[in-house]
Design a protein around this motif. Sequence first.
Motif, PDB file in Angstrom:
ATOM      1  N   UNK A 164       0.846  -1.206   0.000  1.00 43.37           N
ATOM      2  CA  UNK A 164       0.000   0.000   0.000  1.00 43.37           C
ATOM      3  C   UNK A 164       0.878   1.252   0.000  1.00 43.37           C
ATOM      4  N   UNK A 165       1.959   1.221   0.787  1.00 40.83           N
ATOM      5  CA  UNK A 165       2.861   2.371   0.852  1.00 40.83           C
ATOM      6  C   UNK A 165       3.622   2.523  -0.468  1.00 40.83           C
ATOM      7  N   UNK A 166       4.136   1.425  -1.003  1.00 42.35           N
ATOM      8  CA  UNK A 166       4.866   1.490  -2.272  1.00 42.35           C
ATOM      9  C   UNK A 166       3.955   1.986  -3.395  1.00 42.35           C
ATOM     10  N   UNK A 167       2.717   1.472  -3.436  1.00 49.67           N
ATOM     11  CA  UNK A 167       1.785   1.863  -4.507  1.00 49.67           C
ATOM     12  C   UNK A 167       1.367   3.323  -4.396  1.00 49.67           C
ATOM     13  N   UNK A 168       1.415   3.886  -3.163  1.00 42.20           N
ATOM     14  CA  UNK A 168       1.016   5.291  -2.982  1.00 42.20           C
ATOM     15  C   UNK A 168       2.020   6.238  -3.634  1.00 42.20           C
ATOM     16  N   UNK A 169       3.242   5.765  -3.842  1.00 50.06           N
ATOM     17  CA  UNK A 169       4.285   6.552  -4.542  1.00 50.06           C
ATOM     18  C   UNK A 169       4.920   5.671  -5.610  1.00 50.06           C
ATOM     19  N   UNK A 170       4.085   5.090  -6.448  1.00 52.80           N
ATOM     20  CA  UNK A 170       4.557   4.059  -7.372  1.00 52.80           C
ATOM     21  C   UNK A 170       5.677   4.537  -8.287  1.00 52.80           C
ATOM     22  N   UNK A 171       5.487   5.695  -8.925  1.00 49.27           N
ATOM     23  CA  UNK A 171       6.507   6.151  -9.886  1.00 49.27           C
ATOM     24  C   UNK A 171       7.826   6.446  -9.186  1.00 49.27           C
ATOM     25  N   UNK A 172       7.744   7.024  -7.969  1.00 47.51           N
ATOM     26  CA  UNK A 172       8.971   7.307  -7.214  1.00 47.51           C
ATOM     27  C   UNK A 172       9.698   6.013  -6.837  1.00 47.51           C
ATOM     28  N   UNK A 173       8.949   5.017  -6.364  1.00 49.75           N
ATOM     29  CA  UNK A 173       9.600   3.767  -5.963  1.00 49.75           C
ATOM     30  C   UNK A 173      10.075   2.957  -7.175  1.00 49.75           C
ATOM     31  N   UNK A 174       9.411   3.102  -8.320  1.00 42.04           N
ATOM     32  CA  UNK A 174       9.929   2.463  -9.534  1.00 42.04           C
ATOM     33  C   UNK A 174      11.296   3.054  -9.893  1.00 42.04           C
ATOM     34  N   UNK A 175      11.410   4.384  -9.751  1.00 40.98           N
ATOM     35  CA  UNK A 175      12.689   5.052 -10.011  1.00 40.98           C
ATOM     36  C   UNK A 175      13.733   4.581  -8.991  1.00 40.98           C
ATOM     37  N   UNK A 176      13.333   4.502  -7.721  1.00 40.69           N
ATOM     38  CA  UNK A 176      14.252   4.107  -6.642  1.00 40.69           C
ATOM     39  C   UNK A 176      14.755   2.682  -6.835  1.00 40.69           C
ATOM     40  N   UNK A 177      13.869   1.762  -7.226  1.00 42.04           N
ATOM     41  CA  UNK A 177      14.286   0.358  -7.385  1.00 42.04           C
ATOM     42  C   UNK A 177      15.341   0.233  -8.486  1.00 42.04           C
ATOM     43  N   UNK A 178      15.216   1.079  -9.546  1.00 45.05           N
ATOM     44  CA  UNK A 178      16.210   1.035 -10.623  1.00 45.05           C
ATOM     45  C   UNK A 178      17.526   1.668 -10.170  1.00 45.05           C
ATOM     46  N   UNK A 179      17.421   2.786  -9.485  1.00 45.87           N
ATOM     47  CA  UNK A 179      18.621   3.528  -9.086  1.00 45.87           C
ATOM     48  C   UNK A 179      19.447   2.745  -8.065  1.00 45.87           C
ATOM     49  N   UNK A 180      18.760   2.101  -7.098  1.00 43.46           N
ATOM     50  CA  UNK A 180      19.469   1.441  -6.007  1.00 43.46           C
ATOM     51  C   UNK A 180      19.452  -0.089  -6.130  1.00 43.46           C
TER      52      UNK A 180
END
Length: 295
Positions: free
Chosen positions: A81-97
């Motif tokens: 629920x938390x990840x989906x609330x900022x989906x685009x940001x966490x998609x960027x984060x998963x790629x970066x880190x």
Amino acid sequence: NNRMSVSKEIFQCYLWIDTGEEHPDTITKQTRIKPSKIYIKGDKGNSRFFNQNVWELHSAEHIDSSYRINQYNDAFEDIFKILDSCQSEFYFIKEKYHGIHIQLRALTYYVDQPWLQFDLSTRVIEKLCDYHCSIDYQITVQEDSNNIISSEKSEVNSDTNYKCLLWIDTLNDKPDIVSEIVGIEPSRKQIKGAHMGGKKPPEAIWKINTWEFVSPTRYAQNLWLLQESFEDVLNMMDRREKEFIAIAKKYDNINFQLQSTTYLTPVSFKLDTDVLYKLKKYHGYVCFSIWTWIN
């Protein structure tokens, strides 16, 4: 699925992201989500210096006494629920880190020798892959001193062992159809309506048609590499990838049962991203069945 030896479980998920050389506040600024904790590389903890910069977020704490086999999925859903609330940001984060790590921590109270049974649903596996997650489980087993049931302990091998059983429900088809499609003979098959065999009573008949393949039993000093048993089965499936994907689409019911006996607590093991992606590819779900013999 009798789990009555377990009296209560307390569990929650810990999501953490290694931010490399960057300060963990970078994640807070990108997502506007306040972390539960941050760790700064070089800072001193209780007993050691931290060697990573980490942004950490905790799910709600769950307390469960209902013996549900799917209870741990609730804690994963909190995190999603938390990840989906900022989906685009966490998609960027998963790629970066290079991915996100999730740890399931549980404290299990038992009134007899505890038999841990829990599953990892198809939906949870798919969501973990969406965010390029790896996961690990840390399950501490503790006697419930307020509610003791005395019982004689069986003699058990002190080695930790584990194996994986691939289990396919072929619905109204005979299990032989799987052998014909994939070109592999099963370790065992069950025919709906057939007697279970041995000294069981006449009414003991199989209720479903199943095709089963069992990996070799592995022995270790701990459970940390328990995922090797999944890999034993998944590597076999990858050699007939097209055929097993066709089976998965036809029956939509591929179950990976991880069976283990261990005398260690906490019960600790991991599932890497690569293993989760393969489980998703075959639209599988996982059932864990772990006997924890506590001396």
